[in-house]
Structures are given as structure tokens and as C-alpha cells.
Design a protein around this motif. Structure first.
Motif, PDB file in Angstrom:
ATOM      1  N   ALA A   2     -38.786  21.659  39.906  1.00  0.00           N
ATOM      2  CA  ALA A   2     -38.373  21.946  38.531  1.00  0.00           C
ATOM      3  C   ALA A   2     -39.506  22.655  37.793  1.00  0.00           C
ATOM      4  CB  ALA A   2     -38.019  20.650  37.817  1.00  0.00           C
ATOM      5  N   LEU A   3     -39.148  23.688  37.065  1.00  0.00           N
ATOM      6  CA  LEU A   3     -40.115  24.433  36.265  1.00  0.00           C
ATOM      7  C   LEU A   3     -39.831  24.190  34.797  1.00  0.00           C
ATOM      8  CD1 LEU A   3     -40.085  27.900  38.077  1.00  0.00           C
ATOM      9  CD2 LEU A   3     -41.691  26.022  38.402  1.00  0.00           C
ATOM     10  N   SER A   4     -40.889  24.051  34.015  1.00  0.00           N
ATOM     11  CA  SER A   4     -40.767  23.963  32.566  1.00  0.00           C
ATOM     12  C   SER A   4     -41.385  25.216  31.985  1.00  0.00           C
ATOM     13  CB  SER A   4     -41.515  22.730  32.037  1.00  0.00           C
ATOM     14  OG  SER A   4     -40.981  21.563  32.599  1.00  0.00           O
ATOM     15  N   ARG A   5     -40.698  25.846  31.060  1.00  0.00           N
ATOM     16  CA  ARG A   5     -41.215  27.060  30.436  1.00  0.00           C
ATOM     17  C   ARG A   5     -41.528  26.763  28.978  1.00  0.00           C
ATOM     18  NH1 ARG A   5     -40.748  30.446  34.444  1.00  0.00           N
ATOM     19  NH2 ARG A   5     -39.036  30.248  35.880  1.00  0.00           N
ATOM     20  N   TYR A   6     -42.676  27.286  28.519  1.00  0.00           N
ATOM     21  CA  TYR A   6     -43.129  27.028  27.158  1.00  0.00           C
ATOM     22  C   TYR A   6     -43.322  28.347  26.438  1.00  0.00           C
ATOM     23  CZ  TYR A   6     -44.046  22.524  29.260  1.00  0.00           C
ATOM     24  OH  TYR A   6     -43.911  21.334  29.923  1.00  0.00           O
ATOM     25  N   SER A  21     -42.973  34.698  31.172  1.00  0.00           N
ATOM     26  CA  SER A  21     -43.015  33.400  30.508  1.00  0.00           C
ATOM     27  C   SER A  21     -44.433  33.204  30.007  1.00  0.00           C
ATOM     28  CB  SER A  21     -42.659  32.275  31.480  1.00  0.00           C
ATOM     29  OG  SER A  21     -41.301  32.338  31.822  1.00  0.00           O
ATOM     30  N   HIS A  22     -44.575  32.739  28.795  1.00  0.00           N
ATOM     31  CA  HIS A  22     -45.917  32.546  28.234  1.00  0.00           C
ATOM     32  C   HIS A  22     -46.671  31.480  29.015  1.00  0.00           C
ATOM     33  CE1 HIS A  22     -49.134  32.731  25.403  1.00  0.00           C
ATOM     34  NE2 HIS A  22     -49.094  31.425  25.305  1.00  0.00           N
ATOM     35  N   ALA A  23     -45.976  30.400  29.344  1.00  0.00           N
ATOM     36  CA  ALA A  23     -46.586  29.338  30.140  1.00  0.00           C
ATOM     37  C   ALA A  23     -45.493  28.671  30.968  1.00  0.00           C
ATOM     38  CB  ALA A  23     -47.277  28.321  29.250  1.00  0.00           C
ATOM     39  N   GLY A  28     -47.122  19.360  37.985  1.00  0.00           N
ATOM     40  CA  GLY A  28     -48.232  18.771  37.255  1.00  0.00           C
ATOM     41  C   GLY A  28     -49.278  19.760  36.767  1.00  0.00           C
ATOM     42  N   LEU A  29     -49.018  21.056  36.956  1.00  0.00           N
ATOM     43  CA  LEU A  29     -49.943  22.089  36.494  1.00  0.00           C
ATOM     44  C   LEU A  29     -49.260  22.980  35.473  1.00  0.00           C
ATOM     45  CD1 LEU A  29     -51.570  23.209  39.875  1.00  0.00           C
ATOM     46  CD2 LEU A  29     -52.593  21.759  38.104  1.00  0.00           C
ATOM     47  N   LEU A  30     -50.050  23.540  34.574  1.00  0.00           N
ATOM     48  CA  LEU A  30     -49.553  24.491  33.586  1.00  0.00           C
ATOM     49  C   LEU A  30     -50.249  25.827  33.830  1.00  0.00           C
ATOM     50  CD1 LEU A  30     -47.820  24.915  31.006  1.00  0.00           C
ATOM     51  CD2 LEU A  30     -49.924  24.486  29.707  1.00  0.00           C
ATOM     52  N   PHE A  31     -49.469  26.862  34.047  1.00  0.00           N
ATOM     53  CA  PHE A  31     -49.975  28.216  34.274  1.00  0.00           C
ATOM     54  C   PHE A  31     -49.743  29.014  32.995  1.00  0.00           C
ATOM     55  CE2 PHE A  31     -48.711  26.304  38.203  1.00  0.00           C
ATOM     56  CZ  PHE A  31     -49.705  26.653  39.095  1.00  0.00           C
ATOM     57  N   VAL A  32     -50.828  29.450  32.353  1.00  0.00           N
ATOM     58  CA  VAL A  32     -50.729  30.149  31.078  1.00  0.00           C
ATOM     59  C   VAL A  32     -51.013  31.633  31.293  1.00  0.00           C
ATOM     60  CG1 VAL A  32     -51.565  30.303  28.700  1.00  0.00           C
ATOM     61  CG2 VAL A  32     -51.503  28.076  29.861  1.00  0.00           C
ATOM     62  N   SER A  33     -50.078  32.478  30.862  1.00  0.00           N
ATOM     63  CA  SER A  33     -50.273  33.926  30.930  1.00  0.00           C
ATOM     64  C   SER A  33     -51.465  34.322  30.069  1.00  0.00           C
ATOM     65  CB  SER A  33     -49.030  34.661  30.421  1.00  0.00           C
ATOM     66  OG  SER A  33     -47.934  34.436  31.272  1.00  0.00           O
ATOM     67  N   ALA A 121     -55.186  31.044  32.265  1.00  0.00           N
ATOM     68  CA  ALA A 121     -55.660  29.689  32.583  1.00  0.00           C
ATOM     69  C   ALA A 121     -54.657  28.869  33.380  1.00  0.00           C
ATOM     70  CB  ALA A 121     -55.984  28.960  31.280  1.00  0.00           C
ATOM     71  N   ILE A 122     -55.202  27.875  34.051  1.00  0.00           N
ATOM     72  CA  ILE A 122     -54.409  26.845  34.706  1.00  0.00           C
ATOM     73  C   ILE A 122     -54.967  25.510  34.224  1.00  0.00           C
ATOM     74  CG2 ILE A 122     -53.683  25.797  36.891  1.00  0.00           C
ATOM     75  CD1 ILE A 122     -54.226  28.545  38.214  1.00  0.00           C
ATOM     76  N   ALA A 123     -54.057  24.621  33.829  1.00  0.00           N
ATOM     77  CA  ALA A 123     -54.448  23.292  33.332  1.00  0.00           C
ATOM     78  C   ALA A 123     -53.604  22.215  33.986  1.00  0.00           C
ATOM     79  CB  ALA A 123     -54.279  23.229  31.815  1.00  0.00           C
ATOM     80  N   THR A 124     -54.094  20.990  33.964  1.00  0.00           N
ATOM     81  CA  THR A 124     -53.285  19.873  34.428  1.00  0.00           C
ATOM     82  C   THR A 124     -52.410  19.397  33.287  1.00  0.00           C
ATOM     83  OG1 THR A 124     -54.962  18.234  33.833  1.00  0.00           O
ATOM     84  CG2 THR A 124     -55.041  19.109  36.073  1.00  0.00           C
ATOM     85  N   LEU A 125     -51.272  18.843  33.636  1.00  0.00           N
ATOM     86  CA  LEU A 125     -50.362  18.304  32.617  1.00  0.00           C
ATOM     87  C   LEU A 125     -50.386  16.788  32.581  1.00  0.00           C
ATOM     88  CD1 LEU A 125     -47.315  20.717  32.958  1.00  0.00           C
ATOM     89  CD2 LEU A 125     -48.833  20.451  31.001  1.00  0.00           C
ATOM     90  N   SER A 126     -51.337  16.189  33.233  1.00  0.00           N
ATOM     91  CA  SER A 126     -51.384  14.715  33.251  1.00  0.00           C
ATOM     92  C   SER A 126     -52.455  14.203  32.315  1.00  0.00           C
ATOM     93  CB  SER A 126     -51.654  14.228  34.663  1.00  0.00           C
ATOM     94  OG  SER A 126     -52.799  14.830  35.214  1.00  0.00           O
TER      95      SER A 126
END
Length: 126
Positions: A2-6, A21-23, A28-33, A121-126
Motif C-alpha cells: 500500500a502506498l500513501s501519497r501526501y 507525487s510530492h511525497a 515505513g519510509l517516506l520519499f519526498v520529491s 529526502a527519505i525519512a522513516t514514518l515510525s
């Protein structure tokens, strides 16, 4: 998977215009454009770097993350050697230990002609 788009309101126009997609959150990871600091007519490297980190922080917050959750930064710089010292000073005000992995790349130009720096950037979502 499952992908979540922000979406961040100030960048919503770019999503449809450029087809991105902006992010995106996945596993468990967030990929930010890439984000720049041009939203408020900023021209010097310090102002643009500060604006880019503020934009990145806003993007992370949209997904419930913070700068402390960063695991990787990729920064793109016009005039890398000329601007790196000032960029590092600004970066130090936003990014503290433990530091994310970081790659800085020199480029000829960015999507906006006035842009001097872009941060992905890449960030954790936990």
C-alpha cells in the motif's frame, strides 16, 4: 504494498503539472520529491537553503514525520563549491546528530531558473 501519497498545498499545482507525487509513503519510509526555497522570492543561497529546509520540514509534517526522522538527503547545487559553505551552515541549524546519509551533487541548472539548491529526502514514518 500500500502506498500513501501526501500533498502540501503550496506544491499541489506542480503535482498535476509535472505528473508527480510530492511525497509517497511505502513500507515505513517516506520519499519526498525535491523541494526548493523559491516560494517567497528568495535569491541568495542562505535564504534559498533555509526556505528549502522549511519546505522539507512542512512536507515531512504532512505525513507525521520530522527532520529527526530523515535517513537520507540528496542535495542538488548550482555552483556547488561556491555555495557549499553557506549551505552547510544553514543545514546545521536544521539537521542535528544523528545525521542522515547525505549526498551533495553539483548541477548546471534546476527546474526553476533562479533556484540554487534543491533537497530530496527519505525519512522513516515510525
Amino acid at each position: 504494498m500500500a502506498l500513501s501519497r501526501y500533498t502540501v498545498k503550496r506544491t499541489a499545482q506542480w503535482e498535476s503539472q509535472l505528473g508527480l507525487s510530492h511525497a509517497v509513503g511505502a513500507n515505513g519510509l517516506l520519499f519526498v520529491s525535491g523541494v526548493t526555497g523559491l516560494e517567497s522570492d528568495l535569491r541568495d543561497i542562505e535564504s534559498q537553503s533555509r526556505g528549502a529546509f522549511l519546505s522539507l520540514s512542512e512536507s515531512l509534517a504532512e505525513a507525521g514525520a520530522r527532520l529527526a526522522h530523515l535517513v537520507e538527503l540528496t542535495t542538488y547545487h548550482v555552483d556547488l563549491r561556491q555555495n557549499m559553505e553557506k549551505f552547510i551552515e544553514v543545514k546545521a541549524a536544521f539537521i542535528q546528530h544523528p545525521y542522515p546519509a547525505w549526498t551533495a551533487l553539483g548541477v548546471t541548472e534546476l527546474i526553476s531558473p533562479e533556484a540554487l539548491v534543491e533537497i530530496r529526502a527519505i525519512a522513516t514514518l515510525s
